[in-house]
Design an enzyme around this catalytic site. Structure first.
Site, short mmCIF file in Angstrom:
data_model
loop_
_atom_site.label_atom_id
_atom_site.label_comp_id
_atom_site.label_asym_id
_atom_site.label_seq_id
_atom_site.Cartn_x
_atom_site.Cartn_y
_atom_site.Cartn_z
N ASP A 37 0.86 -1.19 0.00
CA ASP A 37 0.00 0.00 0.00
C ASP A 37 0.89 1.24 0.00
O ASP A 37 1.84 1.33 0.79
CB ASP A 37 -0.90 -0.02 1.24
CG ASP A 37 -2.07 0.93 1.13
OD1 ASP A 37 -1.83 2.14 0.91
OD2 ASP A 37 -3.22 0.49 1.27
N GLN A 101 -14.45 2.01 2.12
CA GLN A 101 -13.85 1.59 0.85
C GLN A 101 -13.62 2.80 -0.05
O GLN A 101 -14.50 3.67 -0.21
CB GLN A 101 -14.77 0.59 0.14
CG GLN A 101 -14.12 -0.02 -1.11
CD GLN A 101 -14.95 -1.15 -1.73
OE1 GLN A 101 -16.13 -1.34 -1.39
NE2 GLN A 101 -14.35 -1.89 -2.65
N HIS A 107 -10.29 -5.96 -2.23
CA HIS A 107 -8.91 -6.14 -1.77
C HIS A 107 -8.93 -6.41 -0.28
O HIS A 107 -9.78 -5.93 0.46
CB HIS A 107 -8.07 -4.90 -2.07
CG HIS A 107 -8.70 -3.61 -1.63
ND1 HIS A 107 -9.68 -2.99 -2.36
CD2 HIS A 107 -8.50 -2.85 -0.53
CE1 HIS A 107 -10.06 -1.89 -1.73
NE2 HIS A 107 -9.36 -1.78 -0.61
N HIS A 109 -6.66 -5.92 3.12
CA HIS A 109 -5.54 -5.25 3.75
C HIS A 109 -4.86 -6.23 4.71
O HIS A 109 -5.55 -6.90 5.49
CB HIS A 109 -6.01 -4.06 4.60
CG HIS A 109 -6.69 -2.97 3.83
ND1 HIS A 109 -6.04 -1.81 3.47
CD2 HIS A 109 -7.96 -2.84 3.38
CE1 HIS A 109 -6.89 -1.01 2.84
NE2 HIS A 109 -8.07 -1.61 2.76
P1 AMP Z 1 -9.90 0.89 0.87
O1 AMP Z 1 -10.05 2.12 1.67
O2 AMP Z 1 -10.22 -0.36 1.63
O3 AMP Z 1 -10.63 0.96 -0.47
O4 AMP Z 1 -8.35 0.76 0.55
C1 AMP Z 1 -7.72 1.19 -0.62
C2 AMP Z 1 -6.26 1.21 -0.32
O5 AMP Z 1 -5.56 1.33 -1.53
C3 AMP Z 1 -5.83 2.38 0.56
O6 AMP Z 1 -5.20 1.88 1.72
C4 AMP Z 1 -4.88 3.17 -0.33
O7 AMP Z 1 -3.81 3.71 0.40
C5 AMP Z 1 -4.43 2.12 -1.31
N1 AMP Z 1 -3.99 2.59 -2.61
C6 AMP Z 1 -4.60 3.48 -3.42
N2 AMP Z 1 -3.91 3.63 -4.57
C7 AMP Z 1 -2.85 2.78 -4.50
C8 AMP Z 1 -1.78 2.45 -5.38
N3 AMP Z 1 -1.64 3.04 -6.58
N4 AMP Z 1 -0.87 1.53 -4.98
C9 AMP Z 1 -0.98 0.95 -3.75
N5 AMP Z 1 -1.97 1.22 -2.88
C10 AMP Z 1 -2.91 2.12 -3.25
#
Ligand code: AMP
Length: 145
Positions: A37, A101, A107, A109
């Site tokens: 992340d 989300q 995904h 975490h």
């Molecule tokens: P969520 O809030 O569960 O949708 O989590 C999405 C996650 O994706 C967040 O923790 C972001 O920091 C992460 N994220 C967003 N864009 C990227 C990226 N390009 N590469 C890696 N992580 C990302």
């Protein structure tokens, strides 16, 4: 209504799967991809996603893809524990914007938790690229061991 709706193939994780956007890859097979992340809630915060399932959330994903994702979640969890020795590990997944989300490709975490750190669900700062690269190298080596 973000809990329901159509899959947007332009979401950032779909771009990463296609190779149209970069990621700090930790593990990949035919069905699953794991990467760091870039806005980590802790050192080692990793994400695990299905590659073949156009699923926004837990409601959409087929059980076979979900099982494959969870097998990699366990693999990543073990590698994080072995390499970083956190005090705990949080495995989390959000469905719909009101639940936290922000990216609408399902995904998981995997978040190492260290004593004394806050349990936030979103980080505000982007990690340093050199730090992510160094961490990626450590974890990839650990995963191959
Ligand atoms: P969520 O809030 O569960 O949708 O989590 C999405 C996650 O994706 C967040 O923790 C972001 O920091 C992460 N994220 C967003 N864009 C990227 C990226 N390009 N590469 C890696 N992580 C990302």
């Amino acid at each position: 209504m973000s809990l329901h709706g159509d899959y947007d193939s332009q979401n950032i994780f779909a771009q990463i799967i296609r190779g149209d956007a970069p990621c700090y890859k930790l593990y990949e097979d035919d069905d699953v991809l794991a990467f760091l992340d870039v806005f980590p809630q802790s050192y080692g915060h990793s994400l695990v996603i299905p590659k073949r399932s156009a699923a926004r959330n837990m409601l959409d994903i087929d059980s076979e893809s979900l099982c494959k994702v969870m097998q990699v979640v366990q693999k990543i969890t073990r590698a994080l524990v072995d390499e970083l020795q956190p005090a705990g590990v949080q495995v989390a997944q959000f469905n719909g914007a009101p639940a936290g989300q922000t990216v609408f490709h399902i995904h998981m975490h995997v978040i190492p938790r260290f004593a004394g750190e806050d349990l936030g669900i979103h980080a505000s700062a982007k990690a340093d690229a050199a730090e992510l690269e160094a961490l990626q190298a450590r974890l990839v080596t650990r995963l191959k061991a």
